[in-house]
Design a protein around this motif. Structure first.
Motif, PDB file in Angstrom:
ATOM      1  N   GLN A   1      87.061 125.222  87.510  1.00 11.83           N
ATOM      2  CA  GLN A   1      87.198 125.073  86.167  1.00 11.83           C
ATOM      3  C   GLN A   1      86.225 124.069  85.799  1.00 11.83           C
ATOM      4  OE1 GLN A   1      91.404 124.816  86.280  1.00 11.83           O
ATOM      5  NE2 GLN A   1      91.376 125.457  84.276  1.00 11.83           N
ATOM      6  N   CYS A   2      85.501 124.359  84.337  1.00 18.54           N
ATOM      7  CA  CYS A   2      84.530 123.385  83.903  1.00 18.54           C
ATOM      8  C   CYS A   2      85.065 122.106  83.859  1.00 18.54           C
ATOM      9  CB  CYS A   2      83.736 124.072  82.750  1.00 18.54           C
ATOM     10  SG  CYS A   2      82.945 122.892  81.701  1.00 18.54           S
ATOM     11  N   SER A   3      84.421 120.828  84.189  1.00 16.36           N
ATOM     12  CA  SER A   3      85.228 119.582  83.674  1.00 16.36           C
ATOM     13  C   SER A   3      85.109 119.185  82.370  1.00 16.36           C
ATOM     14  CB  SER A   3      84.523 118.599  84.885  1.00 16.36           C
ATOM     15  OG  SER A   3      83.302 118.593  84.558  1.00 16.36           O
ATOM     16  N   ASN A   4      84.660 119.929  81.511  1.00 18.04           N
ATOM     17  CA  ASN A   4      84.447 119.542  80.088  1.00 18.04           C
ATOM     18  C   ASN A   4      85.398 120.262  79.400  1.00 18.04           C
ATOM     19  OD1 ASN A   4      83.227 118.029  77.868  1.00 18.04           O
ATOM     20  ND2 ASN A   4      81.977 119.936  77.379  1.00 18.04           N
ATOM     21  N   CYS A   5      85.018 121.821  79.443  1.00 17.37           N
ATOM     22  CA  CYS A   5      85.975 122.755  78.425  1.00 17.37           C
ATOM     23  C   CYS A   5      87.234 123.274  79.173  1.00 17.37           C
ATOM     24  CB  CYS A   5      85.148 123.591  77.919  1.00 17.37           C
ATOM     25  SG  CYS A   5      84.513 125.034  79.257  1.00 17.37           S
ATOM     26  N   PHE A   6      87.046 123.451  80.695  1.00 16.77           N
ATOM     27  CA  PHE A   6      88.252 123.680  81.330  1.00 16.77           C
ATOM     28  C   PHE A   6      88.256 125.438  81.445  1.00 16.77           C
ATOM     29  CE2 PHE A   6      89.060 119.319  80.793  1.00 16.77           C
ATOM     30  CZ  PHE A   6      89.500 118.930  82.174  1.00 16.77           C
TER      31      PHE A   6
ATOM     32  N   THR B   1      75.939 125.910  85.999  1.00 16.82           N
ATOM     33  CA  THR B   1      76.456 125.000  84.722  1.00 16.82           C
ATOM     34  C   THR B   1      77.322 126.091  84.133  1.00 16.82           C
ATOM     35  OG1 THR B   1      74.449 125.359  83.566  1.00 16.82           O
ATOM     36  CG2 THR B   1      74.695 123.370  84.807  1.00 16.82           C
ATOM     37  N   CYS B   2      78.341 125.553  83.150  1.00 16.06           N
ATOM     38  CA  CYS B   2      79.210 126.323  82.087  1.00 16.06           C
ATOM     39  C   CYS B   2      78.302 126.791  81.172  1.00 16.06           C
ATOM     40  CB  CYS B   2      80.293 125.165  81.618  1.00 16.06           C
ATOM     41  SG  CYS B   2      81.328 125.994  80.547  1.00 16.06           S
ATOM     42  N   SER B   3      78.451 128.209  81.184  1.00 20.44           N
ATOM     43  CA  SER B   3      77.515 128.774  80.216  1.00 20.44           C
ATOM     44  C   SER B   3      77.941 128.510  78.767  1.00 20.44           C
ATOM     45  CB  SER B   3      77.702 130.553  80.186  1.00 20.44           C
ATOM     46  OG  SER B   3      79.023 130.827  80.247  1.00 20.44           O
ATOM     47  N   LEU B   4      79.327 128.134  78.435  1.00 22.13           N
ATOM     48  CA  LEU B   4      79.884 127.727  77.094  1.00 22.13           C
ATOM     49  C   LEU B   4      79.114 126.360  76.691  1.00 22.13           C
ATOM     50  CD1 LEU B   4      83.460 129.009  77.796  1.00 22.13           C
ATOM     51  CD2 LEU B   4      81.675 129.933  76.179  1.00 22.13           C
ATOM     52  N   CYS B   5      79.345 125.383  77.711  1.00 19.51           N
ATOM     53  CA  CYS B   5      78.958 124.011  77.132  1.00 19.51           C
ATOM     54  C   CYS B   5      77.605 123.734  77.224  1.00 19.51           C
ATOM     55  CB  CYS B   5      79.877 123.050  78.284  1.00 19.51           C
ATOM     56  SG  CYS B   5      81.504 123.036  78.149  1.00 19.51           S
ATOM     57  N   SER B   6      76.867 124.580  77.779  1.00 19.30           N
ATOM     58  CA  SER B   6      75.374 124.450  77.970  1.00 19.30           C
ATOM     59  C   SER B   6      74.646 125.494  76.997  1.00 19.30           C
ATOM     60  CB  SER B   6      74.509 124.626  79.449  1.00 19.30           C
ATOM     61  OG  SER B   6      75.129 126.043  79.727  1.00 19.30           O
TER      62      SER B   6
HETATM   63 ZN   LIG Z   1      82.658 124.435  79.657  1.00 15.95          ZN
END
Ligand SMILES: [Zn+2]
Length: 199
Positions: free
Chosen positions: A57-62, A70-75
């Motif tokens: 799980q992404c540590s930013n958006c989970f 890297t998380c494709s959403l957060c980046s």
């Molecule tokens: Zn994310």
């Protein structure tokens, strides 16, 4: 009778541990696995293990992401990183994403506050959400399910953000009361999202 076929018994016990698998389907699923071509079954187990090994799980958006990426959403530069849509689970994220009409980012809570089941705010990713909002975002859309638990969770988050300068909105009232976003059609979710109102 089952005690005479302990391997089958063991398989059923294992399947019983899978949530959402209705007990009336246990025998059918067990039968399906037993009838599978051994190579396909091996491939099935391999993919399952690989997914478990490669995803986190992404540590930013989970949301789920590949461990080595890297998380494709957060980046994403195409997404508005200053609008966060807060959902209970990954399934609701998928439902909103499928509408194709949302360009912000997400925050997956991991469920809703439910004292009866022992789920308090600390069991969810509310604290990281508050920290994320405090780092500076323009809008938080509370898209928790319109169930008592979902509403209570939204109210709790809103109270935590009381002193943070951010616009807080929630889905439009087109969403039937007591319903889970996951089972709603695309257009209803899209409308509820685009006609969102202040919380
Ligand atoms: Zn994310």
């Amino acid at each position: 009778m089952l005690s005479e076929v302990p391997s089958f018994n063991q398989l059923l016990k294992l399947l019983q541990q899978v949530p959402y698998l209705a007990s009336k389907n246990l025998y059918r699923v067990a039968f399906h696995f037993l009838m599978m071509d051994p190579r396909n079954l091996e491939q099935f187990c391999k993919v399952l293990l690989q997914a478990k090994h490669n995803l986190e799980q992404c540590s930013n958006c989970f949301n789920w992401k590949e461990k080595d990426r890297t998380c494709s959403l957060c980046s994403s530069a195409k997404r508005d990183q200053a609008i966060i849509c807060v959902v209970e689970t990954w399934q609701e994220f998928l439902t909103i994403e499928k509408t194709g009409g949302y360009e912000g980012v997400y925050h997956v809570l991991g469920g809703a506050i439910c004292p009866l089941e022992g789920i308090g705010p600390e069991q969810l990713t509310i604290e990281p959400l508050i920290a994320r909002v405090q780092r500076g975002v323009r809008e938080v859309i509370l898209a928790t399910n319109q169930t008592p638990e979902g509403e209570a969770t939204a109210a709790y988050i809103a109270s935590k953000l009381k002193n943070v300068e951010v616009k807080i909105s929630c889905l439009a009232r087109g969403v039937p009361v007591g319903s889970s976003l996951e089972f709603m059609d695309r257009l209803t979710v899209y409308k509820a999202l685009s006609e969102r109102r202040p919380f």
